[in-house]
Motif scaffolding. Structure first.
Motif, PDB file in Angstrom:
ATOM      1  N   GLU B 457       0.943  -1.257   0.055  1.00  0.00           N
ATOM      2  CA  GLU B 457       0.362  -0.214   0.153  1.00  0.00           C
ATOM      3  C   GLU B 457       0.850   1.176   0.048  1.00  0.00           C
ATOM      4  O   GLU B 457       1.219   0.941   0.773  1.00  0.00           O
ATOM      5  N   GLU B 460       0.488   7.440   3.319  1.00  0.00           N
ATOM      6  CA  GLU B 460       0.777   8.629   3.315  1.00  0.00           C
ATOM      7  C   GLU B 460       0.801   9.294   5.212  1.00  0.00           C
ATOM      8  O   GLU B 460       0.302   8.707   6.135  1.00  0.00           O
ATOM      9  N   GLY B 472      -1.816   6.545   7.386  1.00  0.00           N
ATOM     10  CA  GLY B 472      -2.963   5.476   6.675  1.00  0.00           C
ATOM     11  C   GLY B 472      -2.987   5.295   4.948  1.00  0.00           C
ATOM     12  O   GLY B 472      -2.118   6.526   4.815  1.00  0.00           O
ATOM     13  N   PRO B 473      -3.432   4.738   4.695  1.00  0.00           N
ATOM     14  CA  PRO B 473      -2.918   4.567   3.066  1.00  0.00           C
ATOM     15  C   PRO B 473      -4.148   5.933   2.406  1.00  0.00           C
ATOM     16  O   PRO B 473      -4.796   6.692   2.958  1.00  0.00           O
ATOM     17  N   PHE B 474      -3.085   6.008   1.248  1.00  0.00           N
ATOM     18  CA  PHE B 474      -4.179   6.542   0.353  1.00  0.00           C
ATOM     19  C   PHE B 474      -5.434   6.492  -0.331  1.00  0.00           C
ATOM     20  O   PHE B 474      -5.398   5.411  -0.637  1.00  0.00           O
ATOM     21  N   GLU B 475      -6.336   6.965  -0.334  1.00  0.00           N
ATOM     22  CA  GLU B 475      -7.792   6.685  -0.950  1.00  0.00           C
ATOM     23  C   GLU B 475      -8.158   7.292  -1.640  1.00  0.00           C
ATOM     24  O   GLU B 475      -7.981   7.775  -2.096  1.00  0.00           O
ATOM     25  N   GLY B 476      -8.488   6.737  -3.383  1.00  0.00           N
ATOM     26  CA  GLY B 476      -9.433   6.868  -3.907  1.00  0.00           C
ATOM     27  C   GLY B 476      -8.777   8.080  -4.509  1.00  0.00           C
ATOM     28  O   GLY B 476      -9.196   9.000  -5.386  1.00  0.00           O
ATOM     29  N   GLU B 478      -5.320   8.271  -7.329  1.00  0.00           N
ATOM     30  CA  GLU B 478      -4.252   6.906  -8.333  1.00  0.00           C
ATOM     31  C   GLU B 478      -3.796   8.156  -8.781  1.00  0.00           C
ATOM     32  O   GLU B 478      -3.209   9.879  -8.852  1.00  0.00           O
ATOM     33  N   LYS B 487      -7.551  12.747  -7.855  1.00  0.00           N
ATOM     34  CA  LYS B 487      -8.706  12.095  -7.231  1.00  0.00           C
ATOM     35  C   LYS B 487      -9.163  11.183  -8.256  1.00  0.00           C
ATOM     36  O   LYS B 487      -9.064  11.613 -10.090  1.00  0.00           O
TER      37      LYS B 487
END
Lengths: 95, 510
Positions: B457, B460, B472-476, B478, B487
């Motif tokens: 993963e 951040e 935590g992970p970058f979400e949403g 790419e 985003k």
């Protein structure tokens, strides 16, 4: 020439070169330079410190300290003319 | 009955590193010819062989000098901290002075080197010498006109020294770096053992000295050329570490000091593994290094930190701002901080220094910040040798290491493979900036971990009051690794973002 000058002949024991050098030198001293020089024969095996002081590498080596400059003649001294030349004694001889 | 040939005993030279490549030193009771161009270090090697013989092995020595006077040699080696004058007074060292004087030499008839040999033997007896150096035999050929006599006489000197069981170095002048081994072909009759000293100009216009064992009759040695440095306490050589010295892998995991990172690494990094932390300036590499060191120190593991980027003051301050008292750990002896300018020493010297420190302190963790500082100075080949050498050494000593690497690119992907680092490192951690929604954010990712699963993963993180903190992970989003993320739902003009960033960066810190 005032006083006697010393010639040193460095030899290694009784090697043929050493014996030849001594014979040749005595010949010259007796016939050409009568009474001018006193000869000291030094065996490097017996007096290595003297060889160190005079920085002797080759034997036989004839060293003339005075009159200046210091000269070293190495070898069995088989050429009389060269010896006299080497000792700066050509003039003396002519006198 | 067949008599077994006795294995040839070796005499340590006291030239560090050389005794490794020569498998113990010079053959005992033999003559070794050391040939090299002028300025290649022949006289220093000869003198060091005698000096270290007296200091380390209690073996007295004779120095036969043809070029420099004894006074020159005493003076020129004072800078190494050697007191040869004192040794001569204590009858441990004797000179045979064959340096040139101003008397004329005329040769009339046959002669030999009886005087020379008598002086050598006298000096040997005087100090009960076991070692002798003759510097240089080439001078004999220029001093006397008849090479035939000198050859014969040198042969005689060699035979006499052998009979006296003297270990001898004879130096010889080499006319050029290429072609014949020595002037007058001395090597053909003087010795079965030949060492070459090289002194070449490298591609960057610097002098580079190396040492090479050409042959050791009946005795083993390495055949590669090893770098040679004259300075400090004399001459040192720096052989490449042997590949068989690779240590065995460990199955025990230890903490990096960063909780979130340990989770990504499935429990931490393996003991005695090598980790590379790579990132642009300001991404937090030094902080990561401090985490690694403090974690070790707090567990009582001896840590060594080599710092090329910051001063001790800066580093103490940085550490303190995250609540770490690095100085205190130093006082206790669990942490050791070495700050240097990378220009201070050559690559080989740094390798030696680090090796010496690790051995002395029994270090278990080593952090080096940053490798790129060294790479900048040394050029590709030296740098590669340094990294490989250091890595092999650390594996052998079971040291867990962390190196940092500064990338030039602020955003986007950097080719780590180009720097030769990827193959020797077990773990690679990437720190980078990403631009997201008009903000600079920080991203951490574990690119590889050898021999273990790890999470892939993209996380951040921030540099917070307690150091590096994984959020935590970058979400949403790419396209993060390219540097300019977007985003997923929102259309985003990449080119526009690139321009924006360039504008920003010219104002900013880049």
């Amino acid at each position: 020439m005032a006083g006697k000058n010393v010639l040193k002949l460095y030899v290694t024991g009784q090697t043929p070169n050493s014996q030849r050098a001594l014979r040749n030198l005595e010949n010259i001293l007796n016939n050409e330079l009568k009474g001018l020089y006193e000869l000291k024969v030094i065996d490097v095996l017996e007096r290595p410190q003297l060889a160190e002081d005079d920085k002797i590498l080759a034997t036989p080596t004839l060293v003339k300290i005075l009159p200046a400059p210091v000269r070293k003649i190495i070898g069995d001294l088989s050429d009389k003319e060269k010896i006299l030349l080497g000792l700066d004694l050509t003039l003396e001889k002519e006198k | 009955m067949i008599k077994m040939a006795k294995k040839l005993e070796k005499v340590p030279t006291g030239v560090s590193g050389f005794d490794e490549i020569s498998h113990g030193g010079l053959p005992r009771g033999r003559t070794t010819l050391v040939s090299g161009t002028s300025g290649s270090g022949k006289t220093v090697l000869a003198a060091q062989f005698l000096y270290k013989g007296i200091v380390n092995s209690g073996e007295n020595g004779i120095f036969v000098t043809f070029e420099e006077t004894p006074m020159d040699i005493i003076r020129n080696t004072k800078g190494f901290g050697w007191n040869i004058e004192k040794m001569t007074k204590e009858n441990k060292w004797a000179f045979v002075d064959a340096s040139p004087d101003d008397t004329d030499n005329v040769a009339v008839g046959q002669y030999d080197l009886g005087g020379f040999l008598a002086r050598i033997e006298y000096a040997i007896k005087k100090v009960r010498a076991k070692r002798i150096a003759i510097d240089s035999v080439s001078a004999l050929f220029t001093h006397f006109q008849d090479p035939g006599i000198i050859r014969h006489e040198l042969y005689r000197v060699g035979a006499r020294l052998k009979a006296l069981n003297m270990t001898c170095i004879m130096t010889a002048e080499r006319p050029t770096e290429e072609g014949q081994i020595s002037r007058f072909g001395v090597e053909e009759f003087v010795s079965d053992n030949v060492i070459l000293l090289h002194n070449r100009l490298n591609g960057r216009g610097e002098r580079e000295r190396t040492i090479e064992i050409l042959k050791f009759r009946g005795s083993g040695h390495d055949s590669e050329e090893a770098p040679l440095i004259v300075g400090g306490e004399g001459m040192s050589t720096y052989p490449r570490p042997k590949p068989q010295l690779r240590g065995k892998g460990s199955t025990q995991k230890i903490s990096t000091g960063i909780k979130g990172l340990d989770e990504l690494l499935a429990g931490g990094i393996y003991k005695n593994s090598t980790t590379l932390v790579t990132g642009a300036s300001g991404t937090g590499k030094t902080v990561t290094t401090l985490h690694f060191v403090m974690e070790g120190a707090e567990r009582g593991e001896k840590c060594l930190m080599i710092e090329f980027e910051e001063s001790p003051g800066q580093l103490y301050r940085n550490a303190f701002s995250f609540g770490w008292n690095l100085k205190e750990h130093e006082k206790k002896g669990v942490a050791q901080l070495i700050c240097h300018y990378p220009e201070d020493l050559k690559a080989e010297q740094y390798l030696r220094m680090i090796q010496a420190l690790v051995i002395k302190n029994k270090s278990k963790r080593l952090a080096l910040d940053s490798l790129s500082a060294l790479q900048r100075i040394y050029g590709e080949e030296k740098f590669r040798e340094f990294v490989i050498g250091l890595n092999a050494f650390l594996k052998m000593r079971n040291v867990t290491s962390l190196f940092t690497n500064t990338t030039n690119q602020l955003l986007g992907i950097t080719e780590i493979t180009e720097t030769h680092l990827s193959t020797i490192t077990d773990n690679i951690i990437i720190l980078k900036y990403v631009e997201l929604g008009g903000e600079m954010r920080r991203l951490l990712s574990v690119l590889k971990q050898r021999g273990s699963m790890h999470k892939k993963e993209l996380m951040e993180y921030e540099i917070g009051p307690k150091g590096l903190n994984i959020l935590g992970p970058f979400e949403g989003v790419e396209n993060l690794m390219s540097g300019s993320a977007r985003k997923v739902e929102i259309r985003f003009d990449e080119e526009e973002a690139e321009r924006e960033f360039m504008k920003e960066s010219t104002k900013g810190r880049i």
